[in-house]
Design a protein around this motif. Structure first.
Motif, PDB file in Angstrom:
ATOM      1  N   TYR A 118       0.841  -1.207   0.000  1.00  0.00           N
ATOM      2  CA  TYR A 118       0.000   0.000   0.000  1.00  0.00           C
ATOM      3  C   TYR A 118       0.870   1.249   0.000  1.00  0.00           C
ATOM      4  CZ  TYR A 118      -3.393   3.473   1.725  1.00  0.00           C
ATOM      5  OH  TYR A 118      -4.148   4.591   1.882  1.00  0.00           O
ATOM      6  N   TYR A 119       1.949   1.196   0.774  1.00  0.00           N
ATOM      7  CA  TYR A 119       2.860   2.342   0.840  1.00  0.00           C
ATOM      8  C   TYR A 119       3.446   2.627  -0.543  1.00  0.00           C
ATOM      9  CZ  TYR A 119       7.411   4.585   1.459  1.00  0.00           C
ATOM     10  OH  TYR A 119       8.500   5.401   1.319  1.00  0.00           O
ATOM     11  N   LEU A 120       3.861   1.564  -1.248  1.00  0.00           N
ATOM     12  CA  LEU A 120       4.473   1.746  -2.567  1.00  0.00           C
ATOM     13  C   LEU A 120       3.453   2.267  -3.576  1.00  0.00           C
ATOM     14  CD1 LEU A 120       6.652  -1.485  -2.606  1.00  0.00           C
ATOM     15  CD2 LEU A 120       7.439   0.855  -2.267  1.00  0.00           C
ATOM     16  N   VAL A 121       2.260   1.694  -3.512  1.00  0.00           N
ATOM     17  CA  VAL A 121       1.198   2.142  -4.429  1.00  0.00           C
ATOM     18  C   VAL A 121       0.877   3.605  -4.158  1.00  0.00           C
ATOM     19  CG1 VAL A 121      -1.255   1.854  -4.989  1.00  0.00           C
ATOM     20  CG2 VAL A 121       0.196  -0.145  -4.741  1.00  0.00           C
ATOM     21  N   LEU A 122       0.769   3.918  -2.902  1.00  0.00           N
ATOM     22  CA  LEU A 122       0.412   5.296  -2.535  1.00  0.00           C
ATOM     23  C   LEU A 122       1.502   6.282  -2.988  1.00  0.00           C
ATOM     24  CD1 LEU A 122      -1.676   7.077  -1.057  1.00  0.00           C
ATOM     25  CD2 LEU A 122      -0.305   6.821   0.990  1.00  0.00           C
ATOM     26  N   SER A 123       2.773   5.908  -2.768  1.00  0.00           N
ATOM     27  CA  SER A 123       3.863   6.799  -3.172  1.00  0.00           C
ATOM     28  C   SER A 123       3.787   7.072  -4.682  1.00  0.00           C
ATOM     29  CB  SER A 123       5.218   6.165  -2.864  1.00  0.00           C
ATOM     30  OG  SER A 123       5.287   5.904  -1.499  1.00  0.00           O
ATOM     31  N   ASN A 124       3.458   6.037  -5.397  1.00  0.00           N
ATOM     32  CA  ASN A 124       3.355   6.162  -6.850  1.00  0.00           C
ATOM     33  C   ASN A 124       2.187   7.071  -7.242  1.00  0.00           C
ATOM     34  OD1 ASN A 124       4.034   5.560  -9.486  1.00  0.00           O
ATOM     35  ND2 ASN A 124       2.552   3.863  -9.565  1.00  0.00           N
ATOM     36  N   VAL A 125       1.059   6.826  -6.586  1.00  0.00           N
ATOM     37  CA  VAL A 125      -0.149   7.592  -6.903  1.00  0.00           C
ATOM     38  C   VAL A 125       0.028   9.055  -6.517  1.00  0.00           C
ATOM     39  CG1 VAL A 125      -2.597   7.859  -6.331  1.00  0.00           C
ATOM     40  CG2 VAL A 125      -1.657   5.603  -6.736  1.00  0.00           C
ATOM     41  N   VAL A 126       0.649   9.297  -5.360  1.00  0.00           N
ATOM     42  CA  VAL A 126       0.861  10.677  -4.900  1.00  0.00           C
ATOM     43  C   VAL A 126       1.630  11.458  -5.967  1.00  0.00           C
ATOM     44  CG1 VAL A 126       2.223  12.034  -3.245  1.00  0.00           C
ATOM     45  CG2 VAL A 126       0.678  10.285  -2.419  1.00  0.00           C
ATOM     46  N   GLU A 127       2.626  10.810  -6.558  1.00  0.00           N
ATOM     47  CA  GLU A 127       3.443  11.469  -7.576  1.00  0.00           C
ATOM     48  C   GLU A 127       2.665  11.650  -8.884  1.00  0.00           C
ATOM     49  OE1 GLU A 127       7.610  10.131  -8.974  1.00  0.00           O
ATOM     50  OE2 GLU A 127       7.610  10.506  -6.809  1.00  0.00           O
ATOM     51  N   THR A 128       2.040  10.543  -9.337  1.00  0.00           N
ATOM     52  CA  THR A 128       1.325  10.584 -10.615  1.00  0.00           C
ATOM     53  C   THR A 128       0.141  11.543 -10.565  1.00  0.00           C
ATOM     54  OG1 THR A 128       1.810   8.228 -10.689  1.00  0.00           O
ATOM     55  CG2 THR A 128       0.371   9.063 -12.418  1.00  0.00           C
ATOM     56  N   CYS A 129      -0.588  11.474  -9.486  1.00  0.00           N
ATOM     57  CA  CYS A 129      -1.838  12.239  -9.429  1.00  0.00           C
ATOM     58  C   CYS A 129      -1.703  13.518  -8.610  1.00  0.00           C
ATOM     59  CB  CYS A 129      -2.945  11.378  -8.850  1.00  0.00           C
ATOM     60  SG  CYS A 129      -3.230   9.877  -9.769  1.00  0.00           S
ATOM     61  N   ASP A 130      -0.529  13.798  -8.142  1.00  0.00           N
ATOM     62  CA  ASP A 130      -0.253  15.022  -7.380  1.00  0.00           C
ATOM     63  C   ASP A 130      -1.176  15.154  -6.151  1.00  0.00           C
ATOM     64  OD1 ASP A 130       1.209  17.259  -6.896  1.00  0.00           O
ATOM     65  OD2 ASP A 130      -0.074  18.590  -8.090  1.00  0.00           O
ATOM     66  N   LEU A 131      -1.224  14.094  -5.361  1.00  0.00           N
ATOM     67  CA  LEU A 131      -2.076  14.106  -4.156  1.00  0.00           C
ATOM     68  C   LEU A 131      -1.314  14.695  -2.962  1.00  0.00           C
ATOM     69  CD1 LEU A 131      -3.730  10.557  -4.255  1.00  0.00           C
ATOM     70  CD2 LEU A 131      -4.699  12.705  -5.025  1.00  0.00           C
ATOM     71  N   SER A 132      -2.075  15.198  -1.996  1.00  0.00           N
ATOM     72  CA  SER A 132      -1.395  15.819  -0.844  1.00  0.00           C
ATOM     73  C   SER A 132      -1.296  14.858   0.359  1.00  0.00           C
ATOM     74  CB  SER A 132      -2.143  17.087  -0.421  1.00  0.00           C
ATOM     75  OG  SER A 132      -3.447  16.734  -0.047  1.00  0.00           O
ATOM     76  N   LYS A 133      -1.499  13.599   0.126  1.00  0.00           N
ATOM     77  CA  LYS A 133      -1.464  12.617   1.226  1.00  0.00           C
ATOM     78  C   LYS A 133      -0.034  12.483   1.781  1.00  0.00           C
ATOM     79  CE  LYS A 133      -4.143   8.817   2.527  1.00  0.00           C
ATOM     80  NZ  LYS A 133      -5.579   8.778   2.696  1.00  0.00           N
ATOM     81  N   GLN A 134       0.076  12.651   3.108  1.00  0.00           N
ATOM     82  CA  GLN A 134       1.383  12.547   3.768  1.00  0.00           C
ATOM     83  C   GLN A 134       1.601  11.112   4.208  1.00  0.00           C
ATOM     84  OE1 GLN A 134       3.135  15.706   4.049  1.00  0.00           O
ATOM     85  NE2 GLN A 134       1.438  16.006   2.622  1.00  0.00           N
ATOM     86  N   ARG A 135       2.815  10.613   4.030  1.00  0.00           N
ATOM     87  CA  ARG A 135       3.091   9.215   4.355  1.00  0.00           C
ATOM     88  C   ARG A 135       4.085   9.108   5.511  1.00  0.00           C
ATOM     89  NH1 ARG A 135       5.623   9.017  -0.611  1.00  0.00           N
ATOM     90  NH2 ARG A 135       4.978  11.191  -0.618  1.00  0.00           N
ATOM     91  N   ILE A 136       3.720   8.321   6.471  1.00  0.00           N
ATOM     92  CA  ILE A 136       4.639   8.078   7.604  1.00  0.00           C
ATOM     93  C   ILE A 136       4.926   6.586   7.682  1.00  0.00           C
ATOM     94  CG2 ILE A 136       4.999   8.253  10.103  1.00  0.00           C
ATOM     95  CD1 ILE A 136       3.043  10.594  10.150  1.00  0.00           C
ATOM     96  N   LEU A 137       6.179   6.244   7.546  1.00  0.00           N
ATOM     97  CA  LEU A 137       6.576   4.844   7.747  1.00  0.00           C
ATOM     98  C   LEU A 137       6.996   4.710   9.202  1.00  0.00           C
ATOM     99  CD1 LEU A 137       8.821   3.846   4.703  1.00  0.00           C
ATOM    100  CD2 LEU A 137       6.615   2.896   5.304  1.00  0.00           C
ATOM    101  N   TYR A 138       6.356   3.773   9.884  1.00  0.00           N
ATOM    102  CA  TYR A 138       6.669   3.601  11.305  1.00  0.00           C
ATOM    103  C   TYR A 138       7.227   2.186  11.498  1.00  0.00           C
ATOM    104  CZ  TYR A 138       5.559   2.435  16.189  1.00  0.00           C
ATOM    105  OH  TYR A 138       5.625   1.980  17.484  1.00  0.00           O
TER     106      TYR A 138
END
Lengths: 234, 417
Positions: A118-138
């Protein structure tokens, strides 16, 4: 047999029956827990497959439409992963047997693998779709190797609950990764960020920090990246 | 820690639930026998003696005398024995007995000792001085029903009954603690004693009022003056002689209890320390078939008590650990306890231990309700006491721990007062 002895025997029989009934109920509930976890997992798997399809569509067809669909799907996936994490935690604290079962351990590994995915998919989507979702890896370890991990989990949970309250679509995505599970993808990430002592946080793929981080410190890092977030104005 | 707790919980649950089910079943089975009266022979009016030792009872002894004056049984002597009181007890007894004598009631006697020897020694003095076929002993802070002797004497038609106990009620139910203790007495010193008398395992002849066969008392040498719970100790010797202790729920007495927690704590500490020491004193009688179920019941009862004490420590430790952990957690987020408070009911969030805990609690409630209703009590008479009673367990633990620690520290040399 005298009545006082008959009463003793009857009491013993009733107690044993009651004990057996509760024991059986515990087993039935453990099975129900497995069914519930499997249900959420299959939903998550469906979400992932659909996202892969949308990703292909974004490359070959309309990017804007695909991003809209991504956003929608991310919300579902986010919710399902959150529910699964929370259910696994509650189920494990309700039943020691469930917590110790091979099934639970397998599901935990599966859940952590999904978190990385999910983290990898999200990172990709954030870049492609210019989303403002912040990601925290814990990154965390078990209690014996990380006395502060429980505290760090509590702080992150508190921030996530605030986010949930303020936003319909969460602005933050926290990925909790158990470093004790022997999950290859987690080990790779930990090596990549050069982590050895836990808890560690990586916010938006930048500057990994280890040792417990206060709520304020986390929020400062998150808001440095995007101060327009609702959680930053709270 | 959690695994040990769960294992302990399973074990504890089994023992306690078995005990509770036994009691509840007994209530149901003996429901119609609880208030059964033996046939009364109108011509059988044996001479009885009632011994009332008194030490510093100036606040209560007058009411005790007044209640005895109303006793309808005539073939009886009431022997007040002063145990070297340092207050006005002696003067009050003298004054009231004089008044009563003037009214023509010659049943009262008074032995005014200047020295203090303790309750058991004074009871023995009374046993030596009395002439009754049956000897009753009573506390000087207790009041009796007028017809008490007519109710208890027919119970001795059972040749195996060495002593008869009655229902003990709390006279002063003003404080919340005494309201709770009143429920405890309704169940413990009335109903349970009745239930256990069917199994012939009653372990005490309560100090507020109990009546014994005089020949038996003289044979066993009266009370043990070195024991701080003489009413419990004598039970062992009664069973040793082949008799048992019977209870009647018809007859009632009203005992004055300490009004403060401190007073109640000291009283309980004595009771419970005494029961530990007495069990040790009569250890050779335990687990012996020739002494019947009683010899098995006493250690079983004590085992349950110590088991529940272990459970209490373990639970309190886990709870404290959880509280400290949560304080540390919430200190990280500005103590926002209620901001994220959510409640979600899902049966899957409950484990076996939760169900065990719930059934145990249900059994306790069932016992309280069935017990009180079958004892012909109205639940509306003492609602506060009934509601608080399930939580009495915490006080019970404090009392017990106090008793255990005192017994160890004082090496068994615990004084009566």
């Amino acid at each position: 047999m005298e009545i006082k002895y008959r009463l003793l025997v009857a009491s013993l029989a009733i107690t044993l029956t009651l004990f057996a009934a509760i024991f059986l109920l515990g087993s039935v509930l453990n099975q129900e827990r497995e069914v519930s976890v499997e249900g959420t997992f299959s939903q998550i798997n469906r979400d992932f497959s659909e996202m892969q399809t949308i990703s292909l569509l974004a490359d070959s067809h309309d990017k804007d439409l695909a991003c809209l669909a991504f956003k929608e799907k991310l919300k579902d996936l986010d919710g399902n992963l959150w529910d699964l994490g929370s259910d696994l935690e509650k189920f494990s604290s309700a039943s020691e047997e469930f917590k110790k079962s091979d099934y639970y351990q397998e599901q935990k590994i599966h859940f952590n693998e999904n978190e990385v995915l999910y983290y990898l998919v999200l990172s990709n989507v954030v870049e492609t779709c210019d989303l403002s979702k912040q990601r925290i890896l814990y990154f965390y370890a078990d209690r014996d190797n990380c006395s502060k991990c429980d505290d760090q989990s509590f702080i992150l949970r508190d921030i996530t609950l605030d986010d949930d309250k303020l936003n319909e679509d969460r602005e933050l995505a926290v990925f909790s990764l158990d470093t004790d599970l022997d999950v290859k993808s987690i080990d790779i990430l930990a090596k990549y960020y050069n982590l050895s002592n836990y808890p560690c946080l990586v916010i938006n793929d930048k500057n990994p920090v280890c040792g417990i981080q206060s709520r304020e410190e986390i929020m400062t890092s998150v808001c440095e990246n995007n101060s327009d977030l609702n959680i930053c104005s709270n | 820690m959690i695994v040990a707790y769960n294992a302990f919980m399973y074990f504890m649950w089994f023992i306690v639930t078995f005990y509770m089910i036994y009691i509840v079943l007994s209530i149901v089975v003996f429901k119609h026998s609880l208030f059964e009266k033996p046939e009364k022979d109108p011509n059988y009016n044996p001479f009885c003696s009632l011994i009332i030792p008194a030490w510093n009872e100036q606040d209560t002894v007058a009411d005790t005398i007044k209640s005895l004056h109303k006793v309808t049984y005539q073939n009886v002597e009431f022997i007040f024995i002063n145990d070297g009181s340092t207050d006005k007890t002696s003067k009050i007894i003298t004054k009231y007995l004089k008044k009563i004598k003037e009214k023509g009631d010659n049943r009262f006697r008074f032995i005014d000792n200047k020295d203090n020897k303790g309750k058991a020694a004074r009871l023995n003095q009374g046993i030596e001085a009395c002439k009754g076929e049956f000897i009753a002993c009573m506390d000087a802070d207790t009041e009796v029903e007028p017809g008490i002797f007519e109710k208890v004497i027919p119970e001795f038609q059972d040749p195996e009954a060495g002593a008869i106990t009655v229902a003990v009620e709390v006279a002063n139910k003003k404080t919340w603690l005494n309201k709770v203790i009143a429920v405890e007495f309704n169940l413990g010193l009335s109903l349970l004693l009745k239930i256990f008398s069917f199994a012939k395992v009653v372990w005490v002849t309560p100090g507020p009022f109990s009546i014994y066969r005089a020949d038996l008392m003289k044979k066993i040498g009266g009370f043990d003056p070195n024991n701080i719970t003489e009413d419990h100790e004598i039970a062992f010797r009664i069973y040793k002689e082949g008799y048992y202790i019977k209870n009647t729920m018809h007859a009632r007495v009203f005992a004055t209890m300490p009004d403060t927690f401190k007073g109640s704590y000291y009283q309980r500490r004595r009771w419970y320390s005494g029961s530990i020491l007495t069990m040790f004193q009569h250890r050779k009688m335990l687990l012996k078939k020739e002494h019947g179920l009683f010899s098995f019941f006493i250690p079983f009862n004590m085992f349950i008590i110590f088991l529940s004490m272990g459970m209490f420590v373990l639970s309190a430790g886990l709870l404290l650990h959880k509280i400290i952990k949560n304080i540390i957690f919430f200190s990280q987020t500005g103590f926002n306890f209620f901001e994220h408070w959510t409640f979600e009911f899902n049966p899957l969030f409950f484990g076996r231990v939760n169900f065990l805990g719930m059934t145990m609690f249900v059994m306790v409630i069932l016992f309280i309700l069935l017990g009180l209703l079958n004892s012909k009590r109205k639940l509306s008479d003492n609602p506060i006491g009934i509601m608080l009673f399930p939580f009495f367990y915490i006080f019970y633990q404090i009392y017990w721990w106090g008793a255990v620690i005192s017994t160890i520290i004082k090496k068994g040399k615990i004084s009566w007062r």
